[in-house]
Design a protein around this motif. Sequence first.
Motif, PDB file in Angstrom:
ATOM      1  N   ARG A   2       3.731  10.165  -7.509  1.00 18.61           N
ATOM      2  CA  ARG A   2       3.812   9.176  -6.435  1.00 18.61           C
ATOM      3  C   ARG A   2       3.186   7.833  -6.801  1.00 18.61           C
ATOM      4  O   ARG A   2       3.433   6.831  -6.113  1.00 18.61           O
ATOM      5  N   GLU A  28      -0.990  11.766 -10.513  1.00 22.41           N
ATOM      6  CA  GLU A  28       0.205  11.234  -9.864  1.00 22.41           C
ATOM      7  C   GLU A  28       0.833  10.093 -10.653  1.00 22.41           C
ATOM      8  O   GLU A  28       1.700   9.384 -10.142  1.00 22.41           O
ATOM      9  N   PHE A 223      -2.486   9.547  -0.699  1.00 19.52           N
ATOM     10  CA  PHE A 223      -1.662   9.166   0.447  1.00 19.52           C
ATOM     11  C   PHE A 223      -1.865   7.703   0.804  1.00 19.52           C
ATOM     12  O   PHE A 223      -0.894   6.946   0.984  1.00 19.52           O
ATOM     13  N   ASP A 227       3.412   5.079  -1.298  1.00 19.52           N
ATOM     14  CA  ASP A 227       4.441   4.597  -0.380  1.00 19.52           C
ATOM     15  C   ASP A 227       4.450   5.352   0.945  1.00 19.52           C
ATOM     16  O   ASP A 227       4.935   4.825   1.959  1.00 19.52           O
ATOM     17  N   ASP A 228       3.938   6.576   0.958  1.00 19.01           N
ATOM     18  CA  ASP A 228       3.942   7.367   2.200  1.00 19.01           C
ATOM     19  C   ASP A 228       3.117   6.727   3.301  1.00 19.01           C
ATOM     20  O   ASP A 228       3.317   7.025   4.485  1.00 19.01           O
ATOM     21  N   SER A 229       2.184   5.855   2.931  1.00 14.53           N
ATOM     22  CA  SER A 229       1.315   5.219   3.933  1.00 14.53           C
ATOM     23  C   SER A 229       1.676   3.753   4.146  1.00 14.53           C
ATOM     24  O   SER A 229       0.835   2.968   4.583  1.00 14.53           O
ATOM     25  N   SER A 230       2.908   3.376   3.846  1.00 19.07           N
ATOM     26  CA  SER A 230       3.294   1.961   3.920  1.00 19.07           C
ATOM     27  C   SER A 230       3.136   1.360   5.320  1.00 19.07           C
ATOM     28  O   SER A 230       2.999   0.151   5.472  1.00 19.07           O
TER      29      SER A 230
END
Length: 247
Positions: A2, A28, A223, A227-230
């Motif tokens: 990630r 990652e 996280f 990008d998951d926390s954009s």
Amino acid sequence: MRLQDRTAVVTGGTRGLGRAIAESYLAEGASVVCAARNPYDIEELADVYPGRVHYQETDVTDEDSVAELVEVALETFGALDILVSNAGLSRDGSISRLSAADWNATVGTNLTGVFLCTRAVIRIMAERGGGRIINVSSCVATRTAAGAAAYSASKAAVEMFTRTSAVELAPKGITVNCLSPGYIDEGMGKKVAADSRVWETYRRRLLAGRLGRPDEVGSAAVFLAGDDSSYVNGHVLEVNGGLMWAA
């Protein structure tokens, strides 16, 4: 992967939770500059992730040292996408006997260090179209602990600094969030668990019934960096197993 092709700077990154965060980032796909006063055994990480780990001796309370850290990150990896301000210091003691020197040392590292590191990366991240800043707080930022006035006050200030930074830096594409660990099986948390009498008191306060693992903090840091926390900004993420202060 990630965090593939991203570069992170982690202050206090050579041991404890800082090292756990660095390891999680490396796993990652990120390249990581571990900044600290002492390298400890950081070469072990460099052996596992050749070419993606760099140690930089850094004093986060010193502007010139922080500026050098940023410069070295750019020279070494060509970018700076993620900053984790994790370097921390605890000089606990009751207010009546806490020295001004210990107070200043704690606030200088835990709060001023966060300010200096944040300020140093703004232009670079803005020029790259954005970035991620993650400040590390503590469960005692919001829970009263006798004898921890300097540490608690500095961490509470970090959380408000995070929110203010998020407002100011959002137009530049930079998100600023805060990671607030509870009792983790590392450092002070491990010492608490080693004393069966003390541990029983704290265990009752944890809905999880156990200490957190360093890698669980690392996962939360991944996280917030990815990008998951954009769409997450100005947030304090507690990683504490459901900590209740009164039990």
